[in-house]
Design an enzyme around this catalytic site. Structure first.
Site, short mmCIF file in Angstrom:
data_model
loop_
_atom_site.label_atom_id
_atom_site.label_comp_id
_atom_site.label_asym_id
_atom_site.label_seq_id
_atom_site.Cartn_x
_atom_site.Cartn_y
_atom_site.Cartn_z
N HIS A 116 0.84 -1.19 0.00
CA HIS A 116 0.00 0.00 0.00
C HIS A 116 0.88 1.25 0.00
CE1 HIS A 116 -3.83 1.74 -0.07
NE2 HIS A 116 -4.44 1.04 0.88
N GLU A 161 -2.78 15.29 -15.68
CA GLU A 161 -3.82 15.16 -14.66
C GLU A 161 -3.42 16.04 -13.48
OE1 GLU A 161 -6.08 11.65 -12.13
OE2 GLU A 161 -3.99 11.34 -12.69
N CYS A 200 -9.27 9.75 -9.39
CA CYS A 200 -8.89 9.51 -10.78
C CYS A 200 -10.02 9.86 -11.75
CB CYS A 200 -8.48 8.06 -10.97
SG CYS A 200 -7.03 7.57 -10.02
N GLU A 218 -4.38 0.72 -13.54
CA GLU A 218 -5.27 1.88 -13.54
C GLU A 218 -4.39 3.08 -13.23
OE1 GLU A 218 -6.81 4.93 -12.38
OE2 GLU A 218 -7.84 3.92 -10.73
N LEU A 219 -4.18 3.93 -14.23
CA LEU A 219 -3.13 4.95 -14.15
C LEU A 219 -3.66 6.38 -14.13
CD1 LEU A 219 -0.65 3.28 -16.66
CD2 LEU A 219 -0.86 2.93 -14.19
#
Length: 467
Positions: free
Chosen positions: A162, A366, A269, A235-236
């Site tokens: 994590h 992003e 995201c 998942e970016l």
């Protein structure tokens, strides 16, 4: 595995006041080896555990999450700063996801008959082995859940690496699995730095890897998995388009945009990042958004009345400020916000950027904070073209009073998910994932459980069957 460098302890720092709460030592090479060996050993028996028993244990995890909801929510808020009410919602969602796979997992994993003119054939879904799960901090429990629930139900075991700023959330999930009755080794937490994950991927006992995080880190993980011929899902992140057509309910769209963007302090995201509005209603939409931003209450994330929480860390808020400054240097205009809030903690003003030109950093990047990139476009086709003018392809939204029109626009958006008259959302039964540089693979829904299984063909023939 030998550590590459000497590392600092893994720490909990409360982003509301930047105070150090607790620290954990990084695991030694011997400790890591012991955990990998235990996960591999546990797989040999877990894979044979009846699916009904696996489902029963997942039901227990869901129950414990609900019983411990307040404790878990407070811990998430303490470690990464999100609103307590949002943390409560996250825990409830996790319980629902575990319940979903506990209830439906046996059905999803049942043998699938195949039509063949000779004899009979079917697919048998069999687990792969030890799965390495590498997850970020923005949803401390949900990020774990959406990979753990389907893959444990399928008979795999899991090692979790994590994010280093939420160690207590990571540890308490392992404790919950054990309390629920999962055998030792089926699910374990690793306190290691991100620099060590490539080495883990190389270990022959680890059969697949699931990763959520940044594009550079995901590229590195995918390269390592490819080198050793292992399945991976990525998942970016994304730079989701929020398209508002000229027949939309402007008030509804503005409210959804603001609530979607301040959700988790903008660290989502799939939150709306690029706001694309047809010019006929653009000015009205912008005025409504500015008014809603001005009315937001900033403060203690444990306070029920707070609307905007701090970002997850000093680094997080400084990174967003730097991105905004770079955008301005490259010609963008700050309509509102743009600065750090003058108070203790990692707080950022809700911000609207406009006049963002192609070729600039903000046009492609992003921004992981409460920042809108606002675009006014002449018509529907221009909105579609702009929505697709990004390397990302995770989620998106279309607002219109005409569902047929909205769906037609959605079909032309190159993303993994599009929501009509709603920000991109999350539900156990709906697949989550993207395309292009947002990654590949799906989590949640029936699709997730098939990502890390061997769909083995078994064909039965009789003596007189033709080949």
């Amino acid at each position: 595995m030998e550590p590459k460098v000497k590392t600092s302890p893994i720490k909990t720092v409360n982003p509301f006041n930047n105070e150090l709460v607790k620290s954990f030592d990084v695991m030694t090479a011997a400790q890591i080896e012991s955990k990998i060996a235990l996960a591999d050993k546990a797989f040999q028996s877990w894979r044979k555990t009846p699916k009904a028993k696996r489902a029963q244990l997942l039901h227990r995890v869901a129950h414990l999450l609900r019983v411990k909801a307040a404790q878990l929510a407070e811990l998430a808020t303490l470690e990464m700063g999100k609103l307590f009410k949002e943390s409560q919602g996250e825990v409830a969602l996790c319980a629902d996801i575990f319940e979903y796979y506990a209830t439906n997992g046996e059905k999803f994993l049942a043998d699938q008959p195949l039509e063949t003119p000779h004899g009979s054939a079917f697919l048998s879904y069999e687990p792969l082995g030890v799965i390495l799960s590498i997850q970020p901090w923005n949803f401390p429990f949900y990020q774990i859940t959406r990979s753990a629930a389907p893959h444990l139900m399928a008979g795999n075991t899991m090692l979790l690496k994590h994010a280093s700023n939420i160690p207590q959330c990571a540890q308490i999930m392992e404790d919950i699995f054990l309390e629920a009755g999962f055998p030792e080794g089926v699910y374990q937490n690793l306190f290691i730095p991100g620099s060590e994950t490539d080495v883990l991927v190389a270990d022959e006992r680890i059969k697949a890897v699931t990763f959520t995080g940044s594009e550079p880190a995901g590229s590195s993980i995918a390269a390592a998995a490819g080198k050793y011929i292992k399945k991976s899902t990525l998942e970016l992140g994304g730079s989701d388009a929020f398209v508002v057509l000229d027949d939309a309910d402007v008030e509804q769209a503005a409210e959804a945009a603001v609530r979607g963007r301040i959700w988790n302090a903008g660290q989502v995201c799939v939150s709306p990042k690029r706001i694309i509005v047809e010019e006929g209603i653009a000015d009205l939409f912008l005025e409504k958004v500015k008014a809603k931003f001005a009315a937001l209450k900033v403060g203690d994330p444990m306070d029920e009345k707070t609307d905007l929480a701090p970002l997850s860390s000093e680094k997080a808020v400084n990174d967003v400020i730097k991105q905004v400054q770079t955008a301005v240097e490259q010609g963008a205009t700050v309509i509102t916000g743009g600065h750090r809030i003058n108070r203790p903690g990692a707080f950022m003003e809700p911000t609207i950027l406009a006049d963002i030109r192609p070729g600039t950093a903000a046009y492609q990047e992003e921004i992981f904070g409460p920042v809108f990139m606002f675009y006014k476009v002449k018509d529907e086709q221009a909105a579609i073209d702009l929505a697709n003018a990004t390397e990302f392809g995770l989620g998106g939204s279309v607002f219109s009073s005409n569902n047929e029109r909205a769906v037609n626009v959605a079909r032309q958006m190159v993303t993994g998910m599009v929501y009509i008259n709603h920000v991109t959302g999350i539900a156990p039964e709906l697949p989550f994932g993207g395309t292009k540089h947002s990654g590949y693979g799906r989590e949640q829904s029936p699709a997730a459980i098939y990502e890390f299984v061997n769909a083995k063909l078994i064909r039965v023939t009789t003596a007189d069957s033709a080949y």
